[in-house]
Motif scaffolding. Structure first.
Motif, PDB file in Angstrom:
ATOM      1  N   PHE A   1     -45.860  43.297  38.252  1.00 46.18           N
ATOM      2  CA  PHE A   1     -44.470  43.404  38.091  1.00 46.18           C
ATOM      3  C   PHE A   1     -44.223  42.298  36.694  1.00 46.18           C
ATOM      4  CE2 PHE A   1     -42.253  43.755  42.942  1.00 46.18           C
ATOM      5  CZ  PHE A   1     -41.277  44.843  42.317  1.00 46.18           C
ATOM      6  N   SER A   2     -45.068  42.227  36.134  1.00 42.62           N
ATOM      7  CA  SER A   2     -45.022  41.598  35.207  1.00 42.62           C
ATOM      8  C   SER A   2     -43.721  42.255  33.783  1.00 42.62           C
ATOM      9  CB  SER A   2     -45.789  41.126  34.114  1.00 42.62           C
ATOM     10  OG  SER A   2     -47.120  42.417  34.005  1.00 42.62           O
ATOM     11  N   ARG A   3     -44.156  43.404  33.680  1.00 48.34           N
ATOM     12  CA  ARG A   3     -43.655  44.114  32.617  1.00 48.34           C
ATOM     13  C   ARG A   3     -42.042  44.040  32.819  1.00 48.34           C
ATOM     14  NH1 ARG A   3     -47.493  49.519  31.278  1.00 48.34           N
ATOM     15  NH2 ARG A   3     -49.410  48.227  30.234  1.00 48.34           N
ATOM     16  N   LEU A   4     -42.056  44.130  34.764  1.00 48.88           N
ATOM     17  CA  LEU A   4     -40.405  44.703  35.250  1.00 48.88           C
ATOM     18  C   LEU A   4     -39.508  43.037  34.547  1.00 48.88           C
ATOM     19  CD1 LEU A   4     -37.567  45.934  35.883  1.00 48.88           C
ATOM     20  CD2 LEU A   4     -38.690  45.548  37.967  1.00 48.88           C
ATOM     21  N   HIS A   5     -40.879  41.871  34.927  1.00 49.84           N
ATOM     22  CA  HIS A   5     -39.943  40.330  34.837  1.00 49.84           C
ATOM     23  C   HIS A   5     -39.270  40.353  33.325  1.00 49.84           C
ATOM     24  CE1 HIS A   5     -40.091  35.992  36.515  1.00 49.84           C
ATOM     25  NE2 HIS A   5     -39.915  36.205  35.518  1.00 49.84           N
ATOM     26  N   ARG A   6     -40.744  40.986  32.309  1.00 52.07           N
ATOM     27  CA  ARG A   6     -40.421  40.438  31.439  1.00 52.07           C
ATOM     28  C   ARG A   6     -38.904  41.017  30.297  1.00 52.07           C
ATOM     29  NH1 ARG A   6     -44.872  41.614  29.903  1.00 52.07           N
ATOM     30  NH2 ARG A   6     -44.407  43.471  29.069  1.00 52.07           N
ATOM     31  N   VAL A   7     -38.170  41.972  30.748  1.00 57.52           N
ATOM     32  CA  VAL A   7     -37.556  43.018  30.255  1.00 57.52           C
ATOM     33  C   VAL A   7     -36.012  42.519  31.321  1.00 57.52           C
ATOM     34  CG1 VAL A   7     -35.827  44.981  30.258  1.00 57.52           C
ATOM     35  CG2 VAL A   7     -38.807  44.979  30.115  1.00 57.52           C
ATOM     36  N   LEU A   8     -36.048  42.105  32.503  1.00 51.67           N
ATOM     37  CA  LEU A   8     -35.155  41.556  33.352  1.00 51.67           C
ATOM     38  C   LEU A   8     -34.919  40.090  33.030  1.00 51.67           C
ATOM     39  CD1 LEU A   8     -35.618  42.995  36.991  1.00 51.67           C
ATOM     40  CD2 LEU A   8     -33.939  43.034  35.521  1.00 51.67           C
ATOM     41  N   GLY A   9     -35.976  39.630  32.481  1.00 55.95           N
ATOM     42  CA  GLY A   9     -35.975  37.972  31.958  1.00 55.95           C
ATOM     43  C   GLY A   9     -34.587  37.891  30.942  1.00 55.95           C
ATOM     44  N   GLU A  10     -35.261  38.805  29.898  1.00 61.20           N
ATOM     45  CA  GLU A  10     -34.093  38.293  28.235  1.00 61.20           C
ATOM     46  C   GLU A  10     -32.688  38.791  29.152  1.00 61.20           C
ATOM     47  OE1 GLU A  10     -34.783  42.482  26.329  1.00 61.20           O
ATOM     48  OE2 GLU A  10     -36.842  41.708  26.641  1.00 61.20           O
ATOM     49  N   ARG A  11     -32.137  39.096  30.069  1.00 60.98           N
ATOM     50  CA  ARG A  11     -30.674  39.016  30.537  1.00 60.98           C
ATOM     51  C   ARG A  11     -30.688  38.046  31.461  1.00 60.98           C
ATOM     52  NH1 ARG A  11     -31.869  44.160  28.300  1.00 60.98           N
ATOM     53  NH2 ARG A  11     -32.435  44.966  30.109  1.00 60.98           N
ATOM     54  N   HIS A  12     -31.636  37.775  33.059  1.00 58.41           N
ATOM     55  CA  HIS A  12     -31.139  37.975  33.934  1.00 58.41           C
ATOM     56  C   HIS A  12     -32.133  36.090  34.442  1.00 58.41           C
ATOM     57  CE1 HIS A  12     -28.043  41.352  34.235  1.00 58.41           C
ATOM     58  NE2 HIS A  12     -29.494  41.710  33.824  1.00 58.41           N
ATOM     59  N   THR A  13     -32.031  35.407  35.138  1.00 55.52           N
ATOM     60  CA  THR A  13     -32.611  34.904  35.572  1.00 55.52           C
ATOM     61  C   THR A  13     -33.936  35.955  36.621  1.00 55.52           C
ATOM     62  OG1 THR A  13     -31.312  32.956  35.872  1.00 55.52           O
ATOM     63  CG2 THR A  13     -33.081  33.144  37.907  1.00 55.52           C
ATOM     64  N   VAL A  14     -34.641  35.330  36.739  1.00 52.06           N
ATOM     65  CA  VAL A  14     -36.100  36.788  37.768  1.00 52.06           C
ATOM     66  C   VAL A  14     -37.312  35.773  38.301  1.00 52.06           C
ATOM     67  CG1 VAL A  14     -37.990  38.315  37.356  1.00 52.06           C
ATOM     68  CG2 VAL A  14     -35.916  37.733  36.492  1.00 52.06           C
ATOM     69  N   TYR A  15     -37.144  35.675  39.481  1.00 53.46           N
ATOM     70  CA  TYR A  15     -37.799  34.988  40.129  1.00 53.46           C
ATOM     71  C   TYR A  15     -39.090  36.413  40.580  1.00 53.46           C
ATOM     72  CZ  TYR A  15     -34.896  31.756  40.434  1.00 53.46           C
ATOM     73  OH  TYR A  15     -34.081  30.410  39.744  1.00 53.46           O
ATOM     74  N   THR A  16     -40.573  36.568  40.454  1.00 53.60           N
ATOM     75  CA  THR A  16     -41.140  37.219  41.203  1.00 53.60           C
ATOM     76  C   THR A  16     -42.262  35.706  41.557  1.00 53.60           C
ATOM     77  OG1 THR A  16     -41.579  38.179  39.538  1.00 53.60           O
ATOM     78  CG2 THR A  16     -43.292  38.806  40.455  1.00 53.60           C
ATOM     79  N   LEU A  17     -43.067  36.738  42.817  1.00 55.64           N
ATOM     80  CA  LEU A  17     -43.652  36.136  43.969  1.00 55.64           C
ATOM     81  C   LEU A  17     -44.649  37.033  44.078  1.00 55.64           C
ATOM     82  CD1 LEU A  17     -40.805  35.745  46.582  1.00 55.64           C
ATOM     83  CD2 LEU A  17     -41.267  34.480  45.053  1.00 55.64           C
TER      84      LEU A  17
END
Length: 249
Positions: A41-57
């Motif tokens: 999920f690291s790639r999706l985390h990075r993309v979403l994290g450009e605009r949103h708060t993201v937590y990956t477990l």
């Protein structure tokens, strides 16, 4: 860079990678599948994290975390995720799961509607055609032929870290969980998202899961397989953002 935190919940260790963005209106929690870890999920985390708060477990027993002595089922892990979200103060989140992570995300949404605004199921399992260890193994083998080397290498690494013993203790829970029944209990909107070449979560199966939910959408990403969030992170992020906007907060 995401911040890292380890949390103990009922003797089970969870790992949280957090990217908090000031002023963000939407927060996401990303939940990996059986055998793997946050790395898929690291790639999706990075993309979403450009605009949103993201937590990956990282869930207990995966990603190098110690395996619990017991074998918690889907509801147990969902309850643990809820405790993690409460302790780190996420507020309501969009719960995004891949593969078995879709089961934990759905169960979290059903049990804790106060914590979840939307549910996103990427490659939901287990397809009715694949509810045996052998059928799962065949589908997984087929998927490896459709994934790029980067995805297969990460999966192999994570499976090795988790080990066969913990994988096999969780597999019966995955095969027993009837996600098509549990989505009928969701009060939140559901997005079912699959890669167009995903042999694990087939099209007819995903159509059925979508149809069982009260408010739902189905999106396919052509030319990608089961790990579409890894191989097409920008497309998946755009689809999820559209879904959240279209179905309201």
């Amino acid at each position: 860079m995401p911040t890292l935190r380890l949390l103990d919940v009922d003797g089970r260790t969870y790992r949280v990678f957090a990217s908090r963005r000031a002023g963000a209106k939407t927060a996401f929690v990303l939940i990996h599948g059986i055998g793997i870890s946050h790395r898929l999920f690291s790639r999706l985390h990075r993309v979403l994290g450009e605009r949103h708060t993201v937590y990956t477990l990282d869930l207990p027993g995966f990603g190098g975390l110690p395996a619990p002595r017991d074998a918690p089922d889907v509801s147990d892990i969902a309850a643990g995720i809820a405790s993690v979200l409460e302790r780190i103060g996420t507020g309501p989140v969009v719960a995004v799961g891949n593969s078995m992570g879709t089961q934990w995300a759905v169960e979290l949404g059903v049990r804790r509607p106060d914590l979840v605004t939307h549910v996103v199921a990427i490659g939901p399992v287990a397809d009715e055609r694949h509810r045996s260890p052998l059928a799962q193994a065949i589908a997984l083998g087929s998927d490896t032929l459709r994934e790029p080397p980067s995805a297969n290498m990460r999966v192999l690494t994570e499976y090795t870290r988790a080990g066969p013993r913990w994988y096999l203790r969780q597999l019966p829970h995955m095969l027993d969980y009837r996600i098509e029944d549990r989505v009928t209990e969701l009060a939140q909107p559901l997005l079912v998202l699959r890669g167009g070449r995903d042999p694990i979560a087939g099209r007819q199966w995903c159509v059925r899961v979508r149809a069982r939910a009260r408010r739902s959408r189905l999106i396919e990403v052509p030319r990608h397989a089961h790990l579409v969030q890894h191989t097409a992170p920008h497309t998946v992020a755009s689809a999820i953002e559209w879904f959240v906007r279209d179905t309201g907060a």
